[in-house]
Enzyme design. Structure first.
Site, PDB file in Angstrom:
ATOM      1  N   THR A 248      16.550  14.458 -48.418  1.00 50.43           N
ATOM      2  CA  THR A 248      17.964  14.564 -48.780  1.00 50.43           C
ATOM      3  C   THR A 248      18.558  15.888 -48.296  1.00 50.43           C
ATOM      4  O   THR A 248      17.847  16.846 -48.011  1.00 50.43           O
ATOM      5  CB  THR A 248      18.171  14.458 -50.303  1.00 50.43           C
ATOM      6  OG1 THR A 248      17.502  15.533 -50.954  1.00 50.43           O
ATOM      7  CG2 THR A 248      17.664  13.135 -50.838  1.00 50.43           C
ATOM      8  N   ASP A 249      19.895  15.905 -48.247  1.00 47.74           N
ATOM      9  CA  ASP A 249      20.601  17.128 -47.882  1.00 47.74           C
ATOM     10  C   ASP A 249      21.299  17.695 -49.117  1.00 47.74           C
ATOM     11  O   ASP A 249      21.100  17.208 -50.233  1.00 47.74           O
ATOM     12  CB  ASP A 249      21.595  16.867 -46.738  1.00 47.74           C
ATOM     13  CG  ASP A 249      22.680  15.865 -47.098  1.00 47.74           C
ATOM     14  OD1 ASP A 249      22.889  15.584 -48.298  1.00 47.74           O
ATOM     15  OD2 ASP A 249      23.336  15.363 -46.175  1.00 47.74           O
ATOM     16  N   GLN A 250      22.105  18.681 -48.945  1.00 47.29           N
ATOM     17  CA  GLN A 250      22.766  19.357 -50.053  1.00 47.29           C
ATOM     18  C   GLN A 250      23.692  18.421 -50.834  1.00 47.29           C
ATOM     19  O   GLN A 250      23.969  18.639 -52.004  1.00 47.29           O
ATOM     20  CB  GLN A 250      23.557  20.560 -49.521  1.00 47.29           C
ATOM     21  CG  GLN A 250      24.069  21.472 -50.608  1.00 47.29           C
ATOM     22  CD  GLN A 250      24.710  22.723 -50.028  1.00 47.29           C
ATOM     23  OE1 GLN A 250      24.910  22.830 -48.823  1.00 47.29           O
ATOM     24  NE2 GLN A 250      25.030  23.669 -50.883  1.00 47.29           N
ATOM     25  N   MET A 251      24.134  17.331 -50.203  1.00 45.05           N
ATOM     26  CA  MET A 251      25.022  16.381 -50.866  1.00 45.05           C
ATOM     27  C   MET A 251      24.255  15.308 -51.643  1.00 45.05           C
ATOM     28  O   MET A 251      24.839  14.417 -52.235  1.00 45.05           O
ATOM     29  CB  MET A 251      25.941  15.714 -49.838  1.00 45.05           C
ATOM     30  CG  MET A 251      26.878  16.698 -49.155  1.00 45.05           C
ATOM     31  SD  MET A 251      27.918  15.914 -47.888  1.00 45.05           S
ATOM     32  CE  MET A 251      26.717  15.590 -46.596  1.00 45.05           C
TER      33      MET A 251
ATOM     34  N   ILE B  79      22.235  13.023 -50.339  1.00 46.10           N
ATOM     35  CA  ILE B  79      22.010  11.807 -49.558  1.00 46.10           C
ATOM     36  C   ILE B  79      20.970  12.105 -48.479  1.00 46.10           C
ATOM     37  O   ILE B  79      20.664  13.254 -48.190  1.00 46.10           O
ATOM     38  CB  ILE B  79      23.318  11.284 -48.921  1.00 46.10           C
ATOM     39  CG1 ILE B  79      23.933  12.331 -47.991  1.00 46.10           C
ATOM     40  CG2 ILE B  79      24.300  10.857 -50.003  1.00 46.10           C
ATOM     41  CD1 ILE B  79      25.156  11.853 -47.224  1.00 46.10           C
TER      42      ILE B  79
END
Length: 147
Positions: free
Chosen positions: A17-20, A22
């Site tokens: 996942t990334d910072q958002m 997702i």
């Protein structure tokens, strides 16, 4: 002849996942490779066997179209399909589908060629006819998602 495949399933991992929250876009390309490797293994001629035979299959181009987000812990099917094959080049399409909802998350495509041990393009039909026949028999085989 009817071809049967076990669908490749992936559970989205936290580290993907990334910072958002997702799945980071770069992971989809890795997932395509996982599914492609699984498909070749199921065909009976995975990368290890190919390379033992002196065949190398590099990626020439790849694309990915994001339709909707995959989040941590989602389970998806990654469905490869051999779209084009002429013994020298190979194109595989991919669909990433949410296991729970059936929603299409991502589509993509990878293009490949066949190289010999000297890294030169060659024709499977001429130099590896059994491998050519194997790939040709899987051309356009469509995998369906269990209901």
């Amino acid at each position: 002849m009817e071809r049967h495949f076990d669908l490749y399933e992936h559970q989205a991992q936290y580290y993907e996942t990334d910072q958002m929250g997702i799945i980071h876009h770069s992971n989809y390309i890795r997932w395509f490779e996982e599914a492609r490797t699984n498909l070749l293994d199921q065909m009976g001629f995975g990368y290890a066997k190919m390379e033992e035979s002196g065949v190398i299959v590099p990626v020439l181009a790849i694309n990915c179209i994001y339709k909707s987000m995959v989040r941590y812990n989602d389970r998806v099917y990654i469905i490869p399909k051999i779209e084009e094959f002429n013994g020298i080049r190979l194109t595989i399409s991919y669909r990433i589908v949410d296991k729970a909802t059936g929603e299409l998350r991502t589509t993509g495509e990878s293009k490949h060629c066949f190289l010999n041990k000297e890294n030169r393009p060659f024709s499977l039909k001429k130099e590896q006819p059994k491998l050519y026949d194997l790939f040709d028999s899987y051309l356009k085989v469509d995998l369906s998602i269990p209901k």
